[in-house]
Scaffold this active site. Structure first.
Site, PDB file in Angstrom:
ATOM      1  N   LYS A 175       7.963  -8.330  10.088  1.00  0.00           N
ATOM      2  CA  LYS A 175       6.990  -7.287  10.266  1.00  0.00           C
ATOM      3  C   LYS A 175       5.905  -8.058  11.334  1.00  0.00           C
ATOM      4  O   LYS A 175       5.409  -9.218  10.882  1.00  0.00           O
ATOM      5  CB  LYS A 175       6.336  -6.659   9.264  1.00  0.00           C
ATOM      6  CG  LYS A 175       7.407  -5.962   8.462  1.00  0.00           C
ATOM      7  CD  LYS A 175       6.630  -5.334   7.073  1.00  0.00           C
ATOM      8  CE  LYS A 175       6.502  -6.616   6.092  1.00  0.00           C
ATOM      9  NZ  LYS A 175       6.085  -6.111   4.696  1.00  0.00           N
ATOM     10  N   THR A 207      -5.105  -0.171   4.931  1.00  0.00           N
ATOM     11  CA  THR A 207      -3.829  -0.707   5.039  1.00  0.00           C
ATOM     12  C   THR A 207      -3.335  -1.242   3.643  1.00  0.00           C
ATOM     13  O   THR A 207      -2.059  -2.041   3.481  1.00  0.00           O
ATOM     14  CB  THR A 207      -3.729  -2.018   5.857  1.00  0.00           C
ATOM     15  OG1 THR A 207      -4.940  -2.970   5.585  1.00  0.00           O
ATOM     16  CG2 THR A 207      -4.110  -1.611   7.366  1.00  0.00           C
ATOM     17  N   GLY A 209      -1.090  -1.520   0.527  1.00  0.00           N
ATOM     18  CA  GLY A 209       0.150  -0.888   0.418  1.00  0.00           C
ATOM     19  C   GLY A 209       1.237  -0.762   1.399  1.00  0.00           C
ATOM     20  O   GLY A 209       2.189   0.061   1.544  1.00  0.00           O
ATOM     21  N   THR A 210       0.806  -1.153   2.749  1.00  0.00           N
ATOM     22  CA  THR A 210       1.522  -1.071   3.704  1.00  0.00           C
ATOM     23  C   THR A 210       2.930  -1.780   3.532  1.00  0.00           C
ATOM     24  O   THR A 210       4.105  -0.885   3.775  1.00  0.00           O
ATOM     25  CB  THR A 210       0.960  -2.193   4.850  1.00  0.00           C
ATOM     26  OG1 THR A 210      -0.274  -1.243   5.241  1.00  0.00           O
ATOM     27  CG2 THR A 210       1.816  -1.726   6.317  1.00  0.00           C
ATOM     28  N   GLY A 211       3.176  -2.848   3.179  1.00  0.00           N
ATOM     29  CA  GLY A 211       4.614  -3.664   2.683  1.00  0.00           C
ATOM     30  C   GLY A 211       5.094  -2.934   1.820  1.00  0.00           C
ATOM     31  O   GLY A 211       6.608  -2.734   1.722  1.00  0.00           O
ATOM     32  N   CYS A 212       4.409  -2.366   0.928  1.00  0.00           N
ATOM     33  CA  CYS A 212       5.327  -1.781  -0.428  1.00  0.00           C
ATOM     34  C   CYS A 212       5.940  -0.503  -0.110  1.00  0.00           C
ATOM     35  O   CYS A 212       6.927  -0.193  -0.126  1.00  0.00           O
ATOM     36  CB  CYS A 212       4.190  -1.481  -1.698  1.00  0.00           C
ATOM     37  SG  CYS A 212       3.517  -2.805  -2.263  1.00  0.00           S
TER      38      CYS A 212
END
Length: 454
Positions: A175, A207, A209-212
């Site tokens: 990412k 932002t 929790g973006t990766g989750c």
């Protein structure tokens, strides 16, 4: 019988509800997938900090996985916070034992800076879990830990993706959000090919929790049988919208909003329903006939997260007079009216609770009726409209609505203009929804009839 797709998240619990299994379950729901959880750790955290971590025994983690596999089954899984070497190894064993299609999100550090993967677990991640991954989704700092060198460009990202693939993962997504610039490029390396997914960078502090949510979206789509490139593309677009409409709560990084798509779909149905009911009221209200402008009448309502004309429901072909009664030329339809849509979208940018509007003809008597009802009246003058606005297609109404609102001490119910050559004078009635707007308009019509009888 309809197939129920099932996705599993193996991750930590976030007491603030923004990341971890909470974000994953919201994302699974957004994609119409039944979500299941294996909790690896319980965290006491909010938008500012992680106050404490209670790690579950690896045996309990394995037992949760086994319980789900034995009865329900798993179409795809994702991992998040694993924290210890022992949990990483336990999860890797179960993935191998049951051949689970797994998206590995190598969570290492929380948004607040707290470590979510112990130092001695990194080697286990690289040697035990990554080789079992169908997809791995590191951000740039995580990828740097895995490959052992700095990533400062898209070319570095491509190189790192290939190097991580060499550790055994089928597909690698890096990412690009940590690179500077107005755009983000996510890199996918899969089956010897490199794919780039470009999008605008959303400037937001919401932002968490973006990766989750991103990895959960990929897992949900894989559970539904989507190919990896398609799953990554859809997930990349999905997470950008979740960030854009994230929640400004707490004193730190607010959470993204993975349910934005569900909310938008439901609010579109509500907007359509309200416009349909409003139209019925209009056609049953003879007092509104006197308010019909030469260009005819329309009414519209926007969805909750409306951004463009296609997100506003209005009457196709407008409302006209047929045998002395108001009748719709067509049906309620999204994208049916540019003028009403632009007025609503412009008002929403200033007050998101105002999502509907209707146009009626202008007269001094109608404005008088509005004021008698205690409605807030504002106006703009087309003579003051800048040349560059006049020369830009579709810019006049947004400029006028914005100008009138900014000039008014309170947010107006009514915005009118006196027109110009080729432009009929017009009144626009604003409201929370289409039914609210019609109720205001009916009262205006009733007052006008009383004024005209005197």
């Amino acid at each position: 019988m309809k197939k129920i797709y099932k996705a599993l998240t193996i991750a930590g619990s976030d007491s603030g509800g923004g990341a971890g299994i909470q974000a994953d379950l919201k994302t699974f729901a957004a994609f119409g997938v039944h979500g299941m959880t294996v909790v690896t750790a319980v965290t006491a955290q909010n938008t500012v900090e992680v106050k404490g971590i209670h790690v579950l025994p690896p045996e309990m983690v394995e037992m949760q996985i086994q319980a789900i596999i034995e009865d329900i089954g798993v179409d795809a899984a994702k991992t998040g916070m694993l924290y210890t070497k022992e949990i990483v190894e336990a999860v890797a064993r179960k993935i191998e034992e049951h051949k689970i299609k797994t998206v590995v999100d190598p969570v290492m550090v929380a948004k607040s800076g707290a470590r979510l993967l112990l130092e001695d677990a990194i080697e286990a991640l690289k040697s035990k879990l990554i080789p079992k991954a169908l997809v791995i989704t590191p951000n740039i700092p995580e990828a740097e830990v895995i490959v052992g060198y700095e990533i400062r460009s898209i070319e570095d990202m491509k190189r790192a993706a290939k190097d991580i693939h060499e550790l055994g993962a089928d597909a690698v997504v890096i990412k690009g959000g940590h690179l500077p610039g107005k755009k983000i490029v996510d890199i996918l390396y899969y089956k010897g090919k490199t794919f780039e997914f470009e999008k605008l960078k959303i400037e937001s502090t919401n932002t968490h929790g973006t990766g989750c949510s991103f990895s959960a979206a990929i897992a949900a789509l894989i559970a539904k049988g989507k190919r990896i490139p398609e799953a990554v593309k859809v997930a990349s677009e999905f997470i950008n919208r979740a960030i854009k409409h994230g929640y400004s709560i707490g004193g730190g990084h607010g959470p993204v909003n993975p349910l934005v798509e569900l909310y938008e779909k439901s609010s579109k149905y509500i907007a359509w329903k309200n416009v349909s009911e409003a139209l019925k009221l209009i056609e049953e209200s003879p007092e509104l006939l006197q308010l019909l402008p030469e260009v005819r009448m329309n009414i519209g309502e926007a969805s909750m997260y409306a951004e463009e004309i296609e997100d506003v429901c209005a009457i196709s072909g407008r409302i006209t007079e047929v045998n002395g009664k108001l009748r719709a030329a067509g049906c309620p339809k999204f994208g049916a009216s540019k003028h009403i849509a632009r007025a609503i979208l412009s008002a929403m940018k200033i007050n998101p609770n105002i999502r509907a509007a209707m146009n009626i003809k202008y007269s001094k008597e109608i404005i008088e009726a509005c004021r008698k009802l205690g409605l807030i009246v504002a106006s703009f003058s087309r003579e003051e409209e800048p040349i560059h606005i006049k020369e830009t297609e579709g810019a006049s109404i947004p400029w006028g609505i914005r100008t009138a609102i900014m000039k008014s001490e309170k947010f107006p119910d009514i915005i009118y203009d006196l027109g110009e050559v080729g432009k009929e004078p017009m009144i626009r009635i604003l409201g929370r929804n289409a039914i609210d707007v019609v109720q205001k308009t009916k009262k205006i019509g009733e007052i006008l009839m009383q004024i005209n009888k005197k």
